[in-house]
Design an enzyme around this catalytic site. Structure first.
Site, PDB file in Angstrom:
ATOM      1  CD  GLU A 376      -3.256  -0.878   1.137  1.00  0.00           C
ATOM      2  OE1 GLU A 376      -3.584   0.050   0.655  1.00  0.00           O
ATOM      3  OE2 GLU A 376      -4.031  -1.799   1.330  1.00  0.00           O
TER       4      GLU A 376
HETATM    5 ZN   LIG Z   1      -7.464  -1.139  -1.936  1.00  0.00          ZN
END
Ligand SMILES: [Zn+2]
Length: 407
Positions: A376
């Protein structure tokens, strides 16, 4: 009435473009499309969303140059707070304008970016954007001075099928890369696929990379580009990696959501990253089938799965530390090597595991026992840093995988 106004706006657009009077096609094309598909307009400007990823719920213009935009999710809440917006403003002439972004759900999140060509993006200045709270929901007010050129305002850089097409077109020239399609989305769009491997060796170990399950998560895509490019680098590490490992890259699993400017879903009203295992959606089913085919192939063997996303901060979601994977210890070694390559940056890892939620990372581990992670990037992480991180994480992955025992 409307016809008259359109004619007068078109006329003033042509006047505003007098610098290139002979270039009639390029002068006329943009204004015509902006007017034809205007979501709201005055005699001084038009707002449209007639381009891939263009999205807003409604807009109005008052006093000629005050644009009020409302942003809403594609499906009824509950829905993840990723309030995507992207629109184009075509002014008739240089003018000052004010825009407001209000939200039906969750409130403002993404710092507005501006582009004149849809390719090169700039963050709007701190002084141009005021974020305030209205009735418990964040909204944004933007003050702009237009030089008369049409411009895009978007939640993130616009990274759409054409962007991937261009990128893959470049990569597929490499002798160790081959391009195909995973299959079609619910709306019939191609889901691109790139396979990276030295064609002269017999790879047994397969890495699977996926991106854009969630349409607005562009910073994850901006990390995935250099990550994948590094696997094709012309150096000893990458060559040795391609000789032993095959990498299957699905950079945009949700093209429908991307093109429609969705906050979260594909067109089935479902979060694709809650559909792994159930495979109710065609996009995730294609991934499940593709990975099953790798495992069913005696010449191949799934070794690692990595899923690229964006959230409020940079974080690598890994499996819980008490989980044993095959190969064992890969994730710790990978992240340690990754951290060593970015000494002035803190690699944040959040281990976790939840069965039965349909999340790719957990489902693939459950099914195949391999290490898995979700990579992320923060929404607004500096774009140069994003590139550095993508490259470093790829180098660390290659080095660590090469150090694992081959069966
Ligand atoms: Zn996502």
């Amino acid at each position: 009435m409307r016809t008259l106004f359109l004619a007068s706006l078109a006329g003033s657009l042509l006047l505003a473009s007098c610098a290139t009077p002979h270039d009639a096609t390029s002068v006329a094309s943009l204004p015509a499309s902006a007017l034809k598909s205007a979501r709201c307009a005055s005699n001084l400007l038009a707002v449209d969303t007639d381009f891939p990823a263009g999205a807003l719920a409604s807009c109005t213009v008052s006093d000629g140059t005050n644009i009020a935009i409302t942003i809403a999710p594609e499906d009824e809440p509950p829905i993840n707070p990723s309030p995507w917006y992207a629109f184009r403003v075509t002014p008739a002439a240089p003018t000052e304008m004010k825009l407001s972004l209000s939200y039906t759900e969750h409130g403002h999140r993404y710092w507005p970016k501006i582009s004149y060509d849809g390719v090169t993006w700039t963050y709007l200045d701190q002084g141009q954007v005021k974020v305030s709270e209205l009735a418990g929901s964040k909204m944004a007010r933007i003050a702009l001075e237009s030089d008369g050129r049409p411009f895009f305002i978007s939640a993130q850089e616009i990274v759409v099928p054409a962007t991937y097409d261009k990128w893959l077109g470049k990569l597929e020239r490499h002798a160790d890369a081959s391009r195909s399609v995973l299959g079609q989305s619910a709306e019939g769009r191609d889901i691109p696929l790139l396979t990276i491997a030295d064609p002269f060796s017999q790879q047994r170990e397969s890495i699977v990379l996926v991106g854009r399950q969630h349409p607005p998560e562009v910073s994850g895509a901006l990390a995935m580009f250099p990550f994948v490019e590094e696997l094709l680098a012309d150096n000893d590490l990458a060559r040795r990696f391609r000789a032993r490992f095959q990498t299957v890259v699905v950079p945009m699993l949700n093209p429908d959501g991307v093109v429609r400017g969705h906050w979260r879903h594909a067109t089935g009203g479902v979060d694709l990253n809650r559909d792994w295992g159930k495979f109710c959606q065609p996009e995730t089913r294609l991934m499940g089938d593709m990975i099953a085919a790798i495992e069913a192939d005696p010449a191949r063997n799934l070794t690692f799965f990595l899923d690229f996303h964006s959230t409020q901060k940079d974080v690598v979601y890994t499996l819980s530390k008490d989980i044993e994977t095959d190969p064992p210890g890969f994730t710790d070694a990978w992240l340690a090597d990754y951290q060593a390559r970015v000494p002035n940056y803190e690699v944040v890892e959040e281990p976790g595991y939840s069965a039965g939620r349909g999340v790719s990372k957990n489902w693939i581990y459950d099914e195949y026992g391999v290490p898995t992670a979700t990579f992320e990037l923060g929404d607004e992480t500096d774009r140069e840093l994003v590139k550095t991180l993508g490259t470093a994480a790829a180098r660390a992955m290659m080095k660590t995988l090469l150090e694992t025992e081959s069966e």
